[in-house]
Design a protein around this motif. Structure first.
Motif, PDB file in Angstrom:
ATOM      1  N   UNK A   2     -11.339  29.869  65.673  1.00  0.00           N
ATOM      2  CA  UNK A   2     -10.594  29.226  66.847  1.00  0.00           C
ATOM      3  C   UNK A   2      -9.469  30.510  67.204  1.00  0.00           C
ATOM      4  N   UNK A   3      -9.646  30.894  68.565  1.00  0.00           N
ATOM      5  CA  UNK A   3      -8.798  32.032  68.889  1.00  0.00           C
ATOM      6  C   UNK A   3      -7.205  31.430  69.236  1.00  0.00           C
ATOM      7  N   UNK A   4      -7.250  30.035  69.409  1.00  0.00           N
ATOM      8  CA  UNK A   4      -6.093  29.442  69.656  1.00  0.00           C
ATOM      9  C   UNK A   4      -5.058  29.085  68.370  1.00  0.00           C
ATOM     10  N   UNK A   5      -5.752  29.429  67.258  1.00  0.00           N
ATOM     11  CA  UNK A   5      -5.102  29.377  66.016  1.00  0.00           C
ATOM     12  C   UNK A   5      -3.965  30.558  65.683  1.00  0.00           C
ATOM     13  N   UNK A   6      -2.825  30.334  65.206  1.00  0.00           N
ATOM     14  CA  UNK A   6      -1.785  31.436  65.053  1.00  0.00           C
ATOM     15  C   UNK A   6      -2.328  32.463  63.457  1.00  0.00           C
ATOM     16  N   UNK A   7      -2.843  33.478  64.029  1.00  0.00           N
ATOM     17  CA  UNK A   7      -3.414  34.512  63.177  1.00  0.00           C
ATOM     18  C   UNK A   7      -2.333  34.963  62.184  1.00  0.00           C
ATOM     19  N   UNK A   8      -0.930  35.045  62.522  1.00  0.00           N
ATOM     20  CA  UNK A   8       0.030  35.539  61.914  1.00  0.00           C
ATOM     21  C   UNK A   8       0.370  34.696  60.601  1.00  0.00           C
ATOM     22  N   UNK A  53      -7.839  39.290  45.673  1.00  0.00           N
ATOM     23  CA  UNK A  53      -7.827  40.225  46.291  1.00  0.00           C
ATOM     24  C   UNK A  53      -8.152  40.292  47.728  1.00  0.00           C
ATOM     25  N   UNK A  54      -8.913  39.435  48.257  1.00  0.00           N
ATOM     26  CA  UNK A  54      -9.079  39.455  49.791  1.00  0.00           C
ATOM     27  C   UNK A  54      -7.917  38.907  50.624  1.00  0.00           C
ATOM     28  N   UNK A  55      -7.174  38.027  49.783  1.00  0.00           N
ATOM     29  CA  UNK A  55      -5.768  37.654  50.510  1.00  0.00           C
ATOM     30  C   UNK A  55      -4.769  38.758  50.353  1.00  0.00           C
ATOM     31  N   UNK A  56      -4.927  39.739  49.443  1.00  0.00           N
ATOM     32  CA  UNK A  56      -3.834  40.587  49.377  1.00  0.00           C
ATOM     33  C   UNK A  56      -4.146  41.532  50.511  1.00  0.00           C
ATOM     34  N   UNK A  57      -5.620  41.943  50.490  1.00  0.00           N
ATOM     35  CA  UNK A  57      -6.073  42.662  51.712  1.00  0.00           C
ATOM     36  C   UNK A  57      -5.634  42.152  52.918  1.00  0.00           C
ATOM     37  N   UNK A  58      -5.857  40.883  53.238  1.00  0.00           N
ATOM     38  CA  UNK A  58      -5.853  40.287  54.464  1.00  0.00           C
ATOM     39  C   UNK A  58      -4.180  40.424  54.525  1.00  0.00           C
ATOM     40  N   UNK A  64      -0.611  39.415  59.236  1.00  0.00           N
ATOM     41  CA  UNK A  64      -0.120  38.294  58.570  1.00  0.00           C
ATOM     42  C   UNK A  64       1.461  38.424  58.473  1.00  0.00           C
ATOM     43  N   UNK A  65       2.137  37.610  59.020  1.00  0.00           N
ATOM     44  CA  UNK A  65       3.868  37.606  58.965  1.00  0.00           C
ATOM     45  C   UNK A  65       4.099  36.899  57.629  1.00  0.00           C
TER      46      UNK A  65
END
Length: 130
Positions: A2-8, A53-58, A64-65
Motif C-alpha cells: 500500500x503506497x499510503x503506508x509510511x515507509x519510514x 539480516x534482511x531487517x538490517x539491510x532494510x 527507514x527512520x
C-alpha cells in the motif's frame, strides 16, 4: 504494498498474527517486518534462523527512520530486541519499543512484580487525558 503506508517507520514483529493484532488497533500506519520467530537457544533458534539480516539491510538503505520493536515481553523476545538493537544502533535509525505495563481494567494487586516494576520505572507524564 500500500503506497499510503509510511515507509519510514517499520514495526518488527514475530509472526503474521502479531501483524494482525497491531493492525486491529488501527493506530499504526507504517510497514512491518516479520522475523519468523524469536531467538531461543533452548529451542535451537539463533539469529541466522530469523529474518534479522534482511531487517538490517532494510534499515541500512536509508529510507527507514524508525524501527519499532514489538516483540513479546518474554526472555526470548527481550533477547531478540537486544540483539536487533546492537545490530541497528550504529545505523542512525531511531529505535523504540512498544510500551509495556498494566492492562486497562487490571487491578494492581493481581499484577506480577516485573510488569508492575516496569510500569513504575517507565511511567509517563500525566496530561489529564488518557
Amino acid at each position: 504494498a500500500n503506497p499510503q503506508r509510511d515507509a519510514t517507520t517499520v514495526c518488527v514483529v514475530e509472526n503474521i498474527r502479531d501483524v494482525m493484532a497491531v493492525e486491529a488497533t488501527q493506530q499504526f500506519r507504517g510497514l512491518y517486518h516479520v522475523l519468523g520467530g524469536v531467538i531461543s537457544p533452548m529451542d535451537g533458534v539463533g539469529p541466522s534462523d530469523l529474518e534479522i539480516d534482511s531487517l538490517i539491510q532494510r534499515a541500512a538503505n536509508g529510507d527507514v527512520q524508525e524501527v519499532i520493536l514489538a516483540l513479546s515481553s518474554t526472555m526470548e523476545g527481550d533477547t531478540t530486541n537486544f540483539y536487533i538493537y546492537r545490530k541497528l544502533e550504529k545505523l542512525g535509525v531511531k529505535l523504540s519499543i512498544i510500551a509495556r505495563g498494566i492492562s486497562i481494567g487490571d487491578e494492581l494487586e493481581y499484577t506480577d512484580e516485573i510488569t508492575l516494576g516496569r510500569s513504575i520505572v517507565n511511567r509517563t507524564l500525566f496530561t489529564g487525558s488518557v
